[in-house]
Scaffold this motif. Structure first.
Motif, PDB file in Angstrom:
ATOM      1  N   GLN A   1       0.842  -1.219  -0.057  1.00 50.97           N
ATOM      2  CA  GLN A   1       0.148  -0.036  -0.002  1.00 50.97           C
ATOM      3  C   GLN A   1       0.864   1.368  -0.003  1.00 50.97           C
ATOM      4  N   LEU A   2       2.126   1.116   0.103  1.00 48.74           N
ATOM      5  CA  LEU A   2       2.976   2.284   0.065  1.00 48.74           C
ATOM      6  C   LEU A   2       3.189   2.870  -1.202  1.00 48.74           C
ATOM      7  N   THR A   3       3.169   4.229  -1.297  1.00 49.93           N
ATOM      8  CA  THR A   3       3.628   4.892  -2.699  1.00 49.93           C
ATOM      9  C   THR A   3       4.947   4.737  -2.797  1.00 49.93           C
ATOM     10  N   LEU A   4       5.351   4.904  -4.064  1.00 50.21           N
ATOM     11  CA  LEU A   4       6.680   4.878  -4.443  1.00 50.21           C
ATOM     12  C   LEU A   4       7.780   5.785  -3.616  1.00 50.21           C
ATOM     13  N   GLN A   5       7.259   7.109  -3.435  1.00 49.18           N
ATOM     14  CA  GLN A   5       8.072   7.889  -2.546  1.00 49.18           C
ATOM     15  C   GLN A   5       8.160   7.239  -1.187  1.00 49.18           C
ATOM     16  N   GLU A   6       7.018   6.796  -0.664  1.00 47.92           N
ATOM     17  CA  GLU A   6       6.993   6.150   0.721  1.00 47.92           C
ATOM     18  C   GLU A   6       8.330   5.027   0.821  1.00 47.92           C
ATOM     19  N   LYS A   7       7.898   4.077  -0.304  1.00 42.66           N
ATOM     20  CA  LYS A   7       8.987   2.981  -0.427  1.00 42.66           C
ATOM     21  C   LYS A   7      10.548   3.511  -0.272  1.00 42.66           C
ATOM     22  N   PHE A   8      10.503   4.516  -0.916  1.00 43.35           N
ATOM     23  CA  PHE A   8      11.920   5.141  -1.265  1.00 43.35           C
ATOM     24  C   PHE A   8      12.463   5.788   0.225  1.00 43.35           C
ATOM     25  N   LEU A   9      11.490   6.624   0.748  1.00 42.42           N
ATOM     26  CA  LEU A   9      11.740   7.009   2.243  1.00 42.42           C
ATOM     27  C   LEU A   9      11.975   5.928   3.448  1.00 42.42           C
TER      28      LEU A   9
ATOM     29  N   HIS B   1      12.992   3.838 -13.260  1.00 43.39           N
ATOM     30  CA  HIS B   1      13.808   4.939 -13.584  1.00 43.39           C
ATOM     31  C   HIS B   1      13.950   5.888 -12.585  1.00 43.39           C
ATOM     32  N   TYR B   2      13.414   5.598 -11.368  1.00 46.77           N
ATOM     33  CA  TYR B   2      13.150   6.727 -10.303  1.00 46.77           C
ATOM     34  C   TYR B   2      14.521   6.928  -9.772  1.00 46.77           C
TER      35      TYR B   2
END
Length: 182
Positions: free
Chosen positions: A4-12, A39-40
């Motif tokens: 359920q995490l967003t891309l940015q939340e996974k990165f953070l 490509h993030y």
């Protein structure tokens, strides 16, 4: 749940683990971010730094090439790509990346320091001194650039200048190792 995490939340979340020196967990979450967007740039750069720390310079370079293709103004990606090339012994490519990093917002001093290290590796100590001086001017608080300048001055045969700068560094930081060696 991670799904359920967003891309940015996974990165953070990966960043949080990275800062806590839990490298495996950091790598796991950076890779999860890349499954959403291969490509993030922030995740590619963060994984590349972990690769560099592990001595996986070619793998890091591959990730960073992808990152700079996506964002040509990512000064940190250019810097770390240059570091990878320097560690692989490709000084010319390291210099090219250093000059790219110098032109990006916020990484001009880092780019200068990288260029200086590449010149040192090539044995061009005069150019190294010149560019390390620029790095110190751009960021007077960068102790590594100051240490590299001391080493370049010494290597260029300018021992008095190196010794004087070393004395200044030790006066401000008695535990500074490089200046104490000079």
């Amino acid at each position: 749940p991670d799904e359920q995490l967003t891309l940015q939340e996974k990165f953070l979340k990966g960043r949080k683990h990275d800062l806590a020196t839990r490298r495996r967990k950091a790598r796991e979450y950076y890779e999860k971010a890349l499954t959403e967007d291969e490509h993030y740039s922030p995740a590619l750069r963060a994984l590349a730094v972990l690769d560099i720390e592990a001595g996986l310079y070619e793998k890091a370079a591959g990730r960073l090439k992808t990152a700079v293709k996506r964002n040509d103004n990512d000064g940190l990606a250019w810097y770390f790509l240059g570091v990878s090339h320097l560690r692989l012994g490709d000084n010319d490519e390291a210099l090219r990346c250093a000059y790219k990093a110098m032109r990006c917002l916020g990484t001009d001093s880092l780019g200068c320091d990288l260029a200086g290290r590449a010149f040192m590796s090539q044995g061009d100590y005069s150019k190294a001194v010149e560019i390390f001086r620029r790095a110190v001017r751009l960021n007077p608080d960068d102790y590594k650039a100051k240490d590299h300048l001391i080493l370049a001055l010494h290597a260029a045969g300018r021992k008095k200048a190196a010794y004087k700068r070393a004395q200044e560094r030790v006066a401000k930081n008695p535990t500074a190792l490089i200046p104490r060696m000079v």
